[in-house]
Design a protein around this motif. Structure first.
Motif, short mmCIF file in Angstrom:
data_model
loop_
_atom_site.label_atom_id
_atom_site.label_comp_id
_atom_site.label_asym_id
_atom_site.label_seq_id
_atom_site.Cartn_x
_atom_site.Cartn_y
_atom_site.Cartn_z
N THR A 31 0.82 -1.38 -0.10
CA THR A 31 0.15 0.04 -0.19
C THR A 31 0.86 1.22 0.01
OG1 THR A 31 -1.75 -1.23 1.19
CG2 THR A 31 -2.00 1.30 0.95
N ILE A 32 1.99 1.34 0.72
CA ILE A 32 3.13 2.44 0.75
C ILE A 32 3.51 2.72 -0.71
CG2 ILE A 32 5.25 3.34 1.71
CD1 ILE A 32 4.71 1.61 4.25
N ASP A 33 3.86 1.58 -1.20
CA ASP A 33 4.60 1.57 -2.47
C ASP A 33 3.30 2.46 -3.53
OD1 ASP A 33 6.78 0.81 -1.62
OD2 ASP A 33 6.29 -1.35 -2.46
N SER A 34 2.22 1.88 -3.60
CA SER A 34 1.14 2.22 -4.57
C SER A 34 0.91 3.56 -3.98
CB SER A 34 -0.17 1.50 -4.20
OG SER A 34 -0.08 0.10 -4.56
N LEU A 35 0.84 4.18 -3.07
CA LEU A 35 0.48 5.54 -2.48
C LEU A 35 1.55 6.61 -2.96
CD1 LEU A 35 -1.11 5.12 0.98
CD2 LEU A 35 -2.31 5.91 -1.02
N SER A 36 2.97 5.78 -2.90
CA SER A 36 3.93 6.82 -3.07
C SER A 36 4.03 6.98 -4.66
CB SER A 36 5.28 6.29 -2.53
OG SER A 36 5.27 5.85 -1.46
N ALA A 37 3.58 6.21 -5.41
CA ALA A 37 3.46 6.20 -6.80
C ALA A 37 2.47 7.22 -7.47
CB ALA A 37 3.29 4.69 -7.42
N LEU A 38 1.31 7.09 -6.46
CA LEU A 38 0.14 7.93 -6.97
C LEU A 38 0.29 9.35 -6.24
CD1 LEU A 38 -2.61 5.36 -5.99
CD2 LEU A 38 -2.16 6.50 -8.29
N TYR A 39 0.82 9.41 -5.12
CA TYR A 39 1.20 10.75 -4.66
C TYR A 39 2.63 10.94 -3.90
CZ TYR A 39 -3.97 10.21 -4.52
OH TYR A 39 -5.25 10.10 -4.80
N PRO A 40 3.54 11.23 -4.98
CA PRO A 40 4.81 11.35 -4.66
C PRO A 40 5.05 12.40 -3.66
CG PRO A 40 4.61 12.01 -6.90
CD PRO A 40 3.22 11.51 -6.46
N HIS A 41 4.51 13.59 -3.69
CA HIS A 41 4.85 14.59 -2.54
C HIS A 41 4.26 14.34 -1.23
CE1 HIS A 41 0.60 15.54 -3.83
NE2 HIS A 41 0.36 16.24 -2.79
N TRP A 42 3.61 13.11 -1.03
CA TRP A 42 3.07 12.71 0.43
C TRP A 42 4.16 12.24 1.30
CZ3 TRP A 42 -2.45 10.21 0.14
CH2 TRP A 42 -3.24 11.13 -0.20
N HIS A 43 4.35 12.74 2.53
CA HIS A 43 5.16 11.96 3.41
C HIS A 43 4.06 11.05 4.15
CE1 HIS A 43 7.85 15.74 3.48
NE2 HIS A 43 8.06 14.88 2.44
N LEU A 44 4.47 9.73 4.27
CA LEU A 44 3.80 8.75 4.86
C LEU A 44 4.49 8.24 6.07
CD1 LEU A 44 3.00 6.60 1.67
CD2 LEU A 44 1.37 8.18 2.88
#
Length: 547
Positions: A308-321
């Motif tokens: 899920t982290i990898d998918s979110l990072s690809a969709l929203y690269p400017h987000w810090h998770l």
């Protein structure tokens, strides 16, 4: 919470003297994410005073005697009046017992009885459940009050918060609390089932935040239930203390959630992993909204899988998770991720004033990184114990030469970040680890992997009995739309093959796949595995009876 503890939470939150963001400069602390209604920080304090005066008169509450004679239950969805109401009770030296809004009438009745609540505050969507439970618990109708959520919430012949505010305006000021030094450390403020907290770790978390985040104040999402310790502490107290603005939503609907982010330009999302999983699954819908204001995403309550982290990072690269970890019994936060030191998969580093140690299966303290064991913690925000349950208190809280520790029941390891800082990685609940021929399988690992399959909308993994292996993993799955047109047998086979292609053999789903309409979870998204284990136990019992 400062050098003196002669004051309660309400005063601590509303007085600049104790280190909070200057109240005259702070953003409006709570904003309704549906209507936009809000009040300034100064107005909120005034409303708390008015409410306290009216509640004190109606319920006969004074500042004298035991606080246990002034317990009030709060059974409501999130509203902008939720926290001000609790502070009004605290201004009367009382206790607030928040109730899960998903509770049944019987569950609510049990909490009302256990807490000896003298009154009940609720909201219109939950009113009928509240009335039934209150009647069974012996709370008269005149001691039931409503937190309005829209303009029609005044037509139910029940006194509302607005009625109390109007009454309070014409009543005399309350007498100040006359607490002795140290009373703030001992007196219960929130009776959060199944524990009662003696206070909130505001100073510790706020201090950590200031050190790690170069942010003056910001706009955050207030979606997590305020009845749950995570929402109660992080969103409802830490955020206003920092001068932040909390956009309050009563529940999760993807459309409303996305609209609120876009409308109020929310910068930080404090949410649970299932919501992020939905965002990945519905990324086309999400792309229709402007989410560029989001900078940081905090998750907690359940593990966030690497896929899920990898998918979110690809969709929203400017987000810090980042992730946080804690317990109700510790007034929530134990570890937290810093934006300047993110290690994906970890729950961050210890907060100031918190101490931790890891104990292996033999009872020895672990001193090397990457070595698993049970996590034990201690700190000033740890609860006093369990109400009327000495056995549970004795089992959970232990003493040694360095003081009193709470057993978390979670297996953890320490891992160093690239910056050299120690992070804590929570592997799984110790009692929920699956033992396959002596090998440990973490349900969270398999669940995170299953969620990457297009046919899986949601899932949970538990252990089931196996003649040769003792225990093996079994998956409960909610099918996605993509699986329509395929039989359950074929879908289950493809899901099992997905695991077999990527995981060691002892992690395979030898217990099979069972399909459900919904996975049972608590308000923060934590899977209620005990429900699934009981379901599996009954299935095995029925199968044996047919033999």
């Amino acid at each position: 919470m400062g050098s003196s503890t002669r004051y309660g939470i309400a005063e601590f939150m509303s007085n600049d003297e104790y280190g909070r963001y200057p109240i005259s400069k702070a953003r409006n602390p709570f904003v309704c994410g549906l209507t936009g209604t809000s009040y300034t920080a100064l107005d909120v304090v005034q409303r708390e005073n008015y409410l306290a005066r009216a509640i004190g008169k109606r319920l006969g509450f004074t500042n004298e005697g035991s606080e246990w004679d002034r317990v009030v239950a709060l059974f409501s969805l999130n509203t902008i009046d939720y926290i001000p109401l609790t502070h009004a009770i605290h201004r009367l030296s009382g206790i607030v017992s928040p109730v899960n809004p998903a509770a049944s009438a019987l569950e609510l009745e049990q909490q009302l009885r256990s807490s000896s609540s003298a009154a009940l505050f609720t909201c219109v969507p939950l009113l009928q459940v509240a009335l039934k439970a209150a009647k069974a618990a012996g709370i008269p109708r005149e001691r039931i009050f409503i937190l309005p959520m829209d303009k029609d919430d005044h037509n139910h012949q029940v006194v509302t918060i607005h009625d109390l505010l109007k009454e309070g305006e014409s009543l005399p000021e309350l007498k100040p609390l006359k607490w002795i030094k140290g009373q703030g450390e001992r007196q219960v403020a929130y009776l959060c089932f199944s524990s009662g907290t003696s206070g909130l770790p505001l100073a510790a978390f706020e201090s950590y935040y200031r050190q790690q985040h170069n942010i003056d104040s910001q706009v955050l999402l207030g979606l997590l239930p305020f009845s749950h310790a995570y929402g109660l502490v992080i969103m409802a107290h830490v955020a206003p203390y920092r001068g932040d603005e909390v956009i309050v939503l009563p529940g999760f609907r993807l459309q409303t959630f996305l609209t609120a982010i876009q409308r109020f330009k929310i910068e930080q999302l404090n949410i649970v992993p299932p919501i992020l999983v939905q965002m990945v699954a519905n990324h086309q819908k999400c792309s229709e909204f402007d989410l560029s204001s989001v900078r940081f995403v905090y998750t907690g309550g359940a593990p966030l899988g690497s896929e899920t982290i990898d998918s979110l990072s690809a969709l929203y690269p400017h987000w810090h998770l980042g992730q946080v970890y804690g317990m109700t019994e510790t007034a929530v936060v134990i570890t937290s991720t810093s934006e300047s030191d993110i290690l994906h998969g970890s729950s961050g580093s210890l907060l100031p004033s918190m101490k931790a140690k890891i104990i292996d299966i033999k009872g020895n303290e672990v001193i090397t990184p990457e070595t698993p064991g049970e996590l034990l913690v201690q700190g000033p925000s740890v609860t006093l114990g369990y109400l009327n349950n000495e056995k549970a208190t004795g089992e959970t809280f232990i003493w040694d030469n360095s003081g009193r520790w709470i057993r978390t029941g979670d297996e953890a390891i320490v891992r160093k970040s690239p910056n050299g800082h120690e992070h804590f990685v929570i592997i799984d609940r110790i009692k929920e680890l699956i033992k396959v021929k002596g090998m440990q399988v973490a349900p969270a690992e398999l669940e995170a992997h299953l969620l990457t399959h297009p046919f899986v909308s949601d899932c949970a993994v538990i252990q089931t009995h196996h003649k040769r292996s003792g225990e093996v993993p079994k998956a409960f799955v909610v099918r996605s739309k993509e699986s329509s047109g395929r039989s359950e047998t074929e879908t289950a086979r493809l899901i099992c093959e997905h695991v077999e292609k990527h995981k060691s053999k002892y992690k395979w789903l030898a217990g099979g796949v069972e399909f459900l309409d919904v996975i049972p979870k608590n308000p923060t998204g934590k899977i209620l595995r005990r429900h699934l284990r009981e379901k599996e136990r009954l299935r095995i019992k029925a199968d044996n009876a047919r033999l």
